[in-house]
Write a protein that holds these residues in place. Structure first.
Motif, PDB file in Angstrom:
ATOM      1  N   ASP A 147       0.863  -1.090   0.041  1.00  0.00           N
ATOM      2  CA  ASP A 147       0.041   0.010   0.021  1.00  0.00           C
ATOM      3  C   ASP A 147       0.933   1.299   0.085  1.00  0.00           C
ATOM      4  N   ALA A 148       1.134   1.848  -1.350  1.00  0.00           N
ATOM      5  CA  ALA A 148       1.969   2.954  -1.395  1.00  0.00           C
ATOM      6  C   ALA A 148       1.856   4.108  -0.437  1.00  0.00           C
ATOM      7  N   GLU A 149       0.312   4.422  -0.546  1.00  0.00           N
ATOM      8  CA  GLU A 149      -0.218   5.707   0.690  1.00  0.00           C
ATOM      9  C   GLU A 149      -0.097   5.201   1.895  1.00  0.00           C
ATOM     10  N   ALA A 150      -0.114   4.146   2.421  1.00  0.00           N
ATOM     11  CA  ALA A 150       0.097   4.045   3.923  1.00  0.00           C
ATOM     12  C   ALA A 150       1.560   4.018   4.138  1.00  0.00           C
ATOM     13  N   HIS A 151       2.522   3.737   3.261  1.00  0.00           N
ATOM     14  CA  HIS A 151       4.033   3.867   3.401  1.00  0.00           C
ATOM     15  C   HIS A 151       4.111   5.344   3.484  1.00  0.00           C
ATOM     16  N   PHE A 152       3.601   6.120   2.404  1.00  0.00           N
ATOM     17  CA  PHE A 152       3.816   7.640   2.467  1.00  0.00           C
ATOM     18  C   PHE A 152       3.414   8.228   3.625  1.00  0.00           C
ATOM     19  N   GLN A 153       2.196   7.911   4.233  1.00  0.00           N
ATOM     20  CA  GLN A 153       1.586   8.569   5.320  1.00  0.00           C
ATOM     21  C   GLN A 153       2.458   8.250   6.568  1.00  0.00           C
ATOM     22  N   GLU A 156      13.174   5.743   4.491  1.00  0.00           N
ATOM     23  CA  GLU A 156      13.156   4.488   4.155  1.00  0.00           C
ATOM     24  C   GLU A 156      11.569   4.071   3.702  1.00  0.00           C
ATOM     25  N   GLN A 157      10.677   4.894   4.338  1.00  0.00           N
ATOM     26  CA  GLN A 157       9.046   4.684   3.996  1.00  0.00           C
ATOM     27  C   GLN A 157       9.054   5.294   2.700  1.00  0.00           C
ATOM     28  N   PHE A 158       9.487   6.649   2.406  1.00  0.00           N
ATOM     29  CA  PHE A 158       9.371   7.283   1.148  1.00  0.00           C
ATOM     30  C   PHE A 158       9.725   6.330   0.112  1.00  0.00           C
ATOM     31  N   THR A 159      10.837   5.744   0.230  1.00  0.00           N
ATOM     32  CA  THR A 159      11.592   4.818  -1.011  1.00  0.00           C
ATOM     33  C   THR A 159      10.674   3.624  -1.146  1.00  0.00           C
ATOM     34  N   VAL A 160      10.139   2.995  -0.223  1.00  0.00           N
ATOM     35  CA  VAL A 160       9.321   2.000  -0.166  1.00  0.00           C
ATOM     36  C   VAL A 160       7.995   2.355  -1.079  1.00  0.00           C
ATOM     37  N   CYS A 161       7.476   3.584  -0.675  1.00  0.00           N
ATOM     38  CA  CYS A 161       6.413   4.223  -1.207  1.00  0.00           C
ATOM     39  C   CYS A 161       6.629   4.323  -2.870  1.00  0.00           C
ATOM     40  N   LEU A 162       7.888   4.901  -3.277  1.00  0.00           N
ATOM     41  CA  LEU A 162       8.045   4.686  -4.476  1.00  0.00           C
ATOM     42  C   LEU A 162       8.508   3.582  -5.350  1.00  0.00           C
ATOM     43  N   GLN A 163       8.772   2.408  -4.626  1.00  0.00           N
ATOM     44  CA  GLN A 163       9.106   1.068  -4.987  1.00  0.00           C
ATOM     45  C   GLN A 163       7.793   0.611  -5.523  1.00  0.00           C
ATOM     46  N   ILE A 164       6.489   1.109  -4.705  1.00  0.00           N
ATOM     47  CA  ILE A 164       5.168   0.403  -4.996  1.00  0.00           C
ATOM     48  C   ILE A 164       4.638   1.191  -6.169  1.00  0.00           C
ATOM     49  N   ASP A 165       4.950   2.608  -6.157  1.00  0.00           N
ATOM     50  CA  ASP A 165       4.165   3.595  -6.961  1.00  0.00           C
ATOM     51  C   ASP A 165       5.159   4.487  -7.159  1.00  0.00           C
ATOM     52  N   GLU A 166       5.756   4.479  -8.482  1.00  0.00           N
ATOM     53  CA  GLU A 166       7.083   5.172  -9.182  1.00  0.00           C
ATOM     54  C   GLU A 166       6.585   6.560  -9.497  1.00  0.00           C
ATOM     55  N   ASP A 173       4.369  13.222  -4.430  1.00  0.00           N
ATOM     56  CA  ASP A 173       4.636  13.796  -3.134  1.00  0.00           C
ATOM     57  C   ASP A 173       5.716  13.139  -2.412  1.00  0.00           C
ATOM     58  N   ALA A 174       5.791  11.713  -2.620  1.00  0.00           N
ATOM     59  CA  ALA A 174       6.848  11.015  -2.079  1.00  0.00           C
ATOM     60  C   ALA A 174       8.361  11.595  -2.623  1.00  0.00           C
ATOM     61  N   PHE A 175       8.411  11.779  -4.057  1.00  0.00           N
ATOM     62  CA  PHE A 175       9.847  12.325  -4.410  1.00  0.00           C
ATOM     63  C   PHE A 175       9.954  13.641  -3.764  1.00  0.00           C
ATOM     64  N   LEU A 184       5.509  23.118  -4.589  1.00  0.00           N
ATOM     65  CA  LEU A 184       6.525  23.052  -3.660  1.00  0.00           C
ATOM     66  C   LEU A 184       7.796  22.464  -4.100  1.00  0.00           C
ATOM     67  N   ALA A 185       7.772  21.384  -5.001  1.00  0.00           N
ATOM     68  CA  ALA A 185       8.824  20.700  -5.617  1.00  0.00           C
ATOM     69  C   ALA A 185       9.851  21.862  -6.364  1.00  0.00           C
ATOM     70  N   GLY A 186       8.544  22.546  -7.030  1.00  0.00           N
ATOM     71  CA  GLY A 186       9.462  23.725  -7.823  1.00  0.00           C
ATOM     72  C   GLY A 186      10.346  24.897  -6.999  1.00  0.00           C
ATOM     73  N   TYR A 187       9.671  25.053  -5.914  1.00  0.00           N
ATOM     74  CA  TYR A 187      10.276  26.036  -5.015  1.00  0.00           C
ATOM     75  C   TYR A 187      11.600  25.362  -4.400  1.00  0.00           C
ATOM     76  N   GLY A 188      11.410  23.996  -3.989  1.00  0.00           N
ATOM     77  CA  GLY A 188      12.755  23.330  -3.258  1.00  0.00           C
ATOM     78  C   GLY A 188      13.759  23.181  -4.577  1.00  0.00           C
ATOM     79  N   LYS A 189      13.416  22.994  -5.643  1.00  0.00           N
ATOM     80  CA  LYS A 189      14.380  22.915  -6.777  1.00  0.00           C
ATOM     81  C   LYS A 189      15.299  24.265  -6.722  1.00  0.00           C
ATOM     82  N   LYS A 190      14.428  25.443  -6.906  1.00  0.00           N
ATOM     83  CA  LYS A 190      14.996  26.877  -6.822  1.00  0.00           C
ATOM     84  C   LYS A 190      16.085  26.911  -5.718  1.00  0.00           C
TER      85      LYS A 190
END
Length: 217
Positions: free
Chosen positions: A135-141, A157-167, A171-173, A205-211
């Motif tokens: 369950d990607a969302e459970a790992h994300f939350q 670790e949990q965000f990484t598992v989330c992305l292994q399930i849902d690439e 929001d996980a990235f 938010l990702a755009g802001y973080g990148k800048k």
């Protein structure tokens, strides 16, 4: 196949009117059976009749105080309506009546997290991912909750598992980027923000973080 089973099959096929009709017949034939009220309530909830649905869940609980599924379904409606305290009470009652499902643990964790009680939420997210590992969302939350408690390595670790399930979980990235930024690993943070933007180009938010990361280089 009894009427409740037939009705559930109709629900799975998206045949809401047929499901409602057969559950109502089941209620008329056996008005003391809580299960039929829960099932009819679930049909009403599925088509957006939340207040009516709640009255059927309440009737099921009145008939059977141990009807865990009724507490869980009522909890979901309260959560949708942002009545978080009532939702928390319902999910807790479902658990007390033996509903030890990953969905109930997840929703209880999510409710507590929104009530800004991350330490209380944490064990429920942990149990949810133990019971349903894909369950990607459970790992994300769970990751968000860990990050909020500054348990950054565990959150990564949990965000990484989330992305292994849902690439494609943008929001996980993004949150991985924030975590790596917290650990002062600018290169990894930038890479994660860029990945989030690849998946969702309008992720502000990702755009802001990148800048920010590019400015710090």
């Amino acid at each position: 196949m009894d009427k409740n089973q037939q009705g559930i099959q109709y629900m799975q096929e998206g045949k809401w009117e047929e499901a409602a009709k057969i559950f109502m017949e089941a209620i008329e034939e056996n008005p003391k059976d809580a299960v039929s009220y829960i099932n009819f309530g679930n049909v009403l909830a599925a088509v957006g009749e939340n207040e009516k649905a709640l009255s059927f869940f309440e009737k099921a609980i009145e008939l059977d105080k141990s009807a865990a599924a009724a507490y869980y379904s009522a909890g979901n409606l309260y959560f949708e309506n942002e009545n978080l305290e009532a939702a928390k009470n319902m999910f807790e009652k479902a658990m007390q009546q033996g509903l030890n499902s990953s969905d109930n643990f997840f929703m209880l964790g999510l409710t507590l997290a929104q009530l800004e009680q991350p330490r209380l939420a944490l064990p429920y997210f942990q149990r949810a991912v133990e019971l349903t590992r894909d369950d990607a969302e459970a790992h994300f939350q769970y990751g968000l909750c860990l990050a909020g408690l500054e348990l950054i390595d565990e959150a990564i670790e949990q965000f990484t598992v989330c992305l292994q399930i849902d690439e494609k979980h943008a929001d996980a990235f993004y949150n991985l980027g924030v975590a790596y930024g917290y650990k002062e690993d600018g290169a990894k943070a930038l890479a994660m923000f860029e990945k989030a933007l690849e998946v969702q180009p309008d992720h502000m938010l990702a755009g802001y973080g990148k800048k920010l990361m590019e400015k710090d280089e």
